[in-house]
Design a protein around this motif. Structure first.
Motif, PDB file in Angstrom:
ATOM      1  N   LEU A   1       3.888   2.962 -11.766  1.00  0.00           N
ATOM      2  CA  LEU A   1       2.634   2.209 -11.772  1.00  0.00           C
ATOM      3  C   LEU A   1       2.297   1.812 -13.197  1.00  0.00           C
ATOM      4  CD1 LEU A   1       0.258   4.202  -9.389  1.00  0.00           C
ATOM      5  CD2 LEU A   1       1.496   2.086  -8.911  1.00  0.00           C
ATOM      6  N   SER A   2       1.751   0.640 -13.335  1.00  0.00           N
ATOM      7  CA  SER A   2       1.183   0.216 -14.618  1.00  0.00           C
ATOM      8  C   SER A   2      -0.250   0.753 -14.671  1.00  0.00           C
ATOM      9  CB  SER A   2       1.166  -1.313 -14.698  1.00  0.00           C
ATOM     10  OG  SER A   2       0.233  -1.816 -13.755  1.00  0.00           O
ATOM     11  N   PRO A   3      -0.901   0.668 -15.818  1.00  0.00           N
ATOM     12  CA  PRO A   3      -2.322   1.043 -15.841  1.00  0.00           C
ATOM     13  C   PRO A   3      -3.148   0.240 -14.828  1.00  0.00           C
ATOM     14  CG  PRO A   3      -1.484   0.992 -18.069  1.00  0.00           C
ATOM     15  CD  PRO A   3      -0.382   0.442 -17.167  1.00  0.00           C
ATOM     16  N   LEU A   4      -2.799  -1.027 -14.615  1.00  0.00           N
ATOM     17  CA  LEU A   4      -3.501  -1.842 -13.620  1.00  0.00           C
ATOM     18  C   LEU A   4      -3.239  -1.305 -12.211  1.00  0.00           C
ATOM     19  CD1 LEU A   4      -5.271  -4.385 -13.343  1.00  0.00           C
ATOM     20  CD2 LEU A   4      -3.157  -5.714 -13.154  1.00  0.00           C
ATOM     21  N   GLY A   5      -1.997  -0.912 -11.940  1.00  0.00           N
ATOM     22  CA  GLY A   5      -1.658  -0.317 -10.648  1.00  0.00           C
ATOM     23  C   GLY A   5      -2.375   0.999 -10.419  1.00  0.00           C
ATOM     24  N   LEU A   6      -2.558   1.752 -11.500  1.00  0.00           N
ATOM     25  CA  LEU A   6      -3.298   3.010 -11.410  1.00  0.00           C
ATOM     26  C   LEU A   6      -4.726   2.755 -10.943  1.00  0.00           C
ATOM     27  CD1 LEU A   6      -3.351   6.121 -12.048  1.00  0.00           C
ATOM     28  CD2 LEU A   6      -4.253   5.453 -14.285  1.00  0.00           C
ATOM     29  N   THR A   7      -5.357   1.705 -11.465  1.00  0.00           N
ATOM     30  CA  THR A   7      -6.739   1.412 -11.059  1.00  0.00           C
ATOM     31  C   THR A   7      -6.800   0.988  -9.594  1.00  0.00           C
ATOM     32  OG1 THR A   7      -6.657  -0.899 -11.826  1.00  0.00           O
ATOM     33  CG2 THR A   7      -7.454   0.752 -13.398  1.00  0.00           C
TER      34      THR A   7
ATOM     35  N   MET B   1       4.663  -7.115  -6.806  1.00  0.00           N
ATOM     36  CA  MET B   1       3.813  -6.142  -7.478  1.00  0.00           C
ATOM     37  C   MET B   1       4.007  -6.193  -8.991  1.00  0.00           C
ATOM     38  SD  MET B   1       4.137  -2.912  -4.837  1.00  0.00           S
ATOM     39  CE  MET B   1       2.905  -1.879  -5.662  1.00  0.00           C
ATOM     40  N   GLU B   2       5.246  -6.421  -9.423  1.00  0.00           N
ATOM     41  CA  GLU B   2       5.509  -6.562 -10.859  1.00  0.00           C
ATOM     42  C   GLU B   2       4.839  -7.828 -11.394  1.00  0.00           C
ATOM     43  OE1 GLU B   2       9.284  -6.569 -13.977  1.00  0.00           O
ATOM     44  OE2 GLU B   2       9.670  -6.887 -11.846  1.00  0.00           O
ATOM     45  N   ARG B   3       4.926  -8.923 -10.648  1.00  0.00           N
ATOM     46  CA  ARG B   3       4.289 -10.184 -11.058  1.00  0.00           C
ATOM     47  C   ARG B   3       2.779 -10.017 -11.179  1.00  0.00           C
ATOM     48  NH1 ARG B   3       2.071 -14.870  -8.279  1.00  0.00           N
ATOM     49  NH2 ARG B   3       2.264 -16.661  -9.659  1.00  0.00           N
ATOM     50  N   ASP B   4       2.190  -9.254 -10.260  1.00  0.00           N
ATOM     51  CA  ASP B   4       0.739  -9.024 -10.283  1.00  0.00           C
ATOM     52  C   ASP B   4       0.335  -7.982 -11.325  1.00  0.00           C
ATOM     53  OD1 ASP B   4       0.260 -10.886  -8.281  1.00  0.00           O
ATOM     54  OD2 ASP B   4       0.252  -9.408  -6.671  1.00  0.00           O
ATOM     55  N   GLY B   5       1.318  -7.389 -11.998  1.00  0.00           N
ATOM     56  CA  GLY B   5       1.021  -6.414 -13.041  1.00  0.00           C
ATOM     57  C   GLY B   5       0.741  -5.011 -12.535  1.00  0.00           C
ATOM     58  N   LEU B   6       1.153  -4.717 -11.302  1.00  0.00           N
ATOM     59  CA  LEU B   6       0.855  -3.415 -10.700  1.00  0.00           C
ATOM     60  C   LEU B   6       1.929  -2.366 -10.972  1.00  0.00           C
ATOM     61  CD1 LEU B   6      -0.456  -4.653  -7.248  1.00  0.00           C
ATOM     62  CD2 LEU B   6      -1.772  -4.061  -9.298  1.00  0.00           C
ATOM     63  N   VAL B   7       3.161  -2.815 -11.159  1.00  0.00           N
ATOM     64  CA  VAL B   7       4.251  -1.881 -11.432  1.00  0.00           C
ATOM     65  C   VAL B   7       4.989  -2.300 -12.692  1.00  0.00           C
ATOM     66  CG1 VAL B   7       4.619  -1.197  -9.018  1.00  0.00           C
ATOM     67  CG2 VAL B   7       5.965  -3.046  -9.983  1.00  0.00           C
ATOM     68  N   ILE B   8       5.616  -1.314 -13.292  1.00  0.00           N
ATOM     69  CA  ILE B   8       6.464  -1.548 -14.456  1.00  0.00           C
ATOM     70  C   ILE B   8       7.899  -1.300 -14.016  1.00  0.00           C
ATOM     71  CG2 ILE B   8       7.077  -0.724 -16.768  1.00  0.00           C
ATOM     72  CD1 ILE B   8       4.088   0.191 -16.985  1.00  0.00           C
TER      73      ILE B   8
ATOM     74  N   VAL C   1       0.832  -1.198   0.000  1.00  0.00           N
ATOM     75  CA  VAL C   1       0.000   0.000   0.000  1.00  0.00           C
ATOM     76  C   VAL C   1       0.872   1.255   0.000  1.00  0.00           C
ATOM     77  CG1 VAL C   1      -1.733   1.302   1.301  1.00  0.00           C
ATOM     78  CG2 VAL C   1      -1.923  -1.183   1.107  1.00  0.00           C
ATOM     79  N   VAL C   2       1.941   1.257   0.786  1.00  0.00           N
ATOM     80  CA  VAL C   2       2.822   2.428   0.854  1.00  0.00           C
ATOM     81  C   VAL C   2       3.550   2.639  -0.473  1.00  0.00           C
ATOM     82  CG1 VAL C   2       4.857   3.402   1.996  1.00  0.00           C
ATOM     83  CG2 VAL C   2       3.073   2.305   3.353  1.00  0.00           C
ATOM     84  N   ILE C   3       4.037   1.564  -1.090  1.00  0.00           N
ATOM     85  CA  ILE C   3       4.714   1.675  -2.383  1.00  0.00           C
ATOM     86  C   ILE C   3       3.730   2.152  -3.444  1.00  0.00           C
ATOM     87  CG2 ILE C   3       5.832   0.357  -4.232  1.00  0.00           C
ATOM     88  CD1 ILE C   3       7.081  -1.372  -1.938  1.00  0.00           C
ATOM     89  N   LEU C   4       2.545   1.585  -3.438  1.00  0.00           N
ATOM     90  CA  LEU C   4       1.509   2.000  -4.383  1.00  0.00           C
ATOM     91  C   LEU C   4       1.228   3.496  -4.234  1.00  0.00           C
ATOM     92  CD1 LEU C   4      -0.640   0.738  -6.423  1.00  0.00           C
ATOM     93  CD2 LEU C   4      -2.193   0.868  -4.497  1.00  0.00           C
ATOM     94  N   ASP C   5       1.067   3.948  -3.019  1.00  0.00           N
ATOM     95  CA  ASP C   5       0.784   5.358  -2.748  1.00  0.00           C
ATOM     96  C   ASP C   5       1.963   6.245  -3.171  1.00  0.00           C
ATOM     97  OD1 ASP C   5      -0.906   7.454  -1.588  1.00  0.00           O
ATOM     98  OD2 ASP C   5       0.621   7.559  -0.019  1.00  0.00           O
ATOM     99  N   THR C   6       3.172   5.810  -2.904  1.00  0.00           N
ATOM    100  CA  THR C   6       4.358   6.589  -3.258  1.00  0.00           C
ATOM    101  C   THR C   6       4.486   6.731  -4.769  1.00  0.00           C
ATOM    102  OG1 THR C   6       5.485   5.846  -1.246  1.00  0.00           O
ATOM    103  CG2 THR C   6       6.868   6.744  -3.003  1.00  0.00           C
ATOM    104  N   LEU C   7       4.307   5.626  -5.492  1.00  0.00           N
ATOM    105  CA  LEU C   7       4.386   5.704  -6.952  1.00  0.00           C
ATOM    106  C   LEU C   7       3.214   6.500  -7.526  1.00  0.00           C
ATOM    107  CD1 LEU C   7       5.657   2.118  -7.827  1.00  0.00           C
ATOM    108  CD2 LEU C   7       6.937   4.274  -7.963  1.00  0.00           C
ATOM    109  N   TRP C   8       2.059   6.443  -6.886  1.00  0.00           N
ATOM    110  CA  TRP C   8       0.904   7.242  -7.307  1.00  0.00           C
ATOM    111  C   TRP C   8       1.269   8.732  -7.226  1.00  0.00           C
ATOM    112  CZ3 TRP C   8      -4.277   6.236  -8.695  1.00  0.00           C
ATOM    113  CH2 TRP C   8      -5.146   7.326  -8.643  1.00  0.00           C
TER     114      TRP C   8
END
Length: 144
Positions: free
Chosen positions: A108-114, A86-93, A50-57
Motif C-alpha cells: 500500500l502507498s500512504p494514499l492506499g493506507l488512508t 490501483m497503481e495508477r490511482d496511487g493506491l499501491v506501490i 477491496v479484497v486486494i486493499l484489505d490483503t495488503l493492509w
C-alpha cells in the motif's frame, strides 16, 4: 517463500489515515471533486480492489504470486489489471527487482493506507450488522 514485511509509514501517514475514520461529508463540494469521487468509488467498488486493499493492509509487502494465492478466486489477468489500476490511482506501490526470474512486490502507498482506513468502518459496520442484514434478506425473500 519470501519474508513478509510491513511497509513503514510515517506518523503523519497514520494520523491522516486515522482522520478518515470519522468525518462528516462537507457541504458545497466542488463539482470537479464530486466527479472524481464518483469515478474513484466506481473503481474501488469492484470486489477485487477491496479484497486486494484489505490483503495488503493485513500482510504488508507481497510478491505478485503471494498476493495471487491470498486473493482466492481471482485470475492472473484480473489481478494484473486491478493492480495496474490501483497503481495508477496511487493506491499501491509496485517495486520491481532486476533479477531472473523477475521479482515484483506490491504494498500500500500512504494514499492506499488512508483508503484502507476508510474501508475499516465498512468492515466494522458489516460485522456489527450482519445478523440484521441476514434477517432483512430472509424477510424480503419470504415475501417474494
Amino acid at each position: 517463500m519470501s519474508i513478509q514485511q510491513k511497509p513503514v509509514f510515517t506518523a503523519d501517514d497514520v494520523a491522516r489515515a486515522e482522520s478518515y475514520k470519522a468525518r462528516d461529508y462537507p457541504d458545497n463540494v466542488d463539482p470537479k471533486v464530486e466527479d472524481l469521487v464518483r469515478q474513484m468509488i466506481s473503481s474501488f467498488a469492484d470486489k477485487w480492489t477491496v479484497v486486494i486493499l484489505d490483503t495488503l493492509w493485513d500482510e504488508g509487502v507481497l510478491r505478485f504470486s503471494d498476493l495471487a494465492r491470498r486473493v482466492t478466486g481471482i485470475s492472473q489477468k484480473m489481478l494484473t489489471q486491478t493492480l495496474r489500476r490501483m497503481e495508477r490511482d496511487g493506491l499501491v506501490i509496485r517495486k520491481t527487482y532486476a533479477c531472473v526470474p523477475p521479482k515484483v512486490e506490491y504494498s500500500l502507498s500512504p494514499l492506499g493506507l488512508t483508503l484502507g482506513a476508510a474501508f475499516c468502518n465498512v468492515w466494522i459496520w458489516a460485522v456489527e450488522n450482519h445478523d440484521a442484514v441476514a434477517k432483512a434478506r430472509t424477510a424480503f425473500d419470504d415475501e417474494g
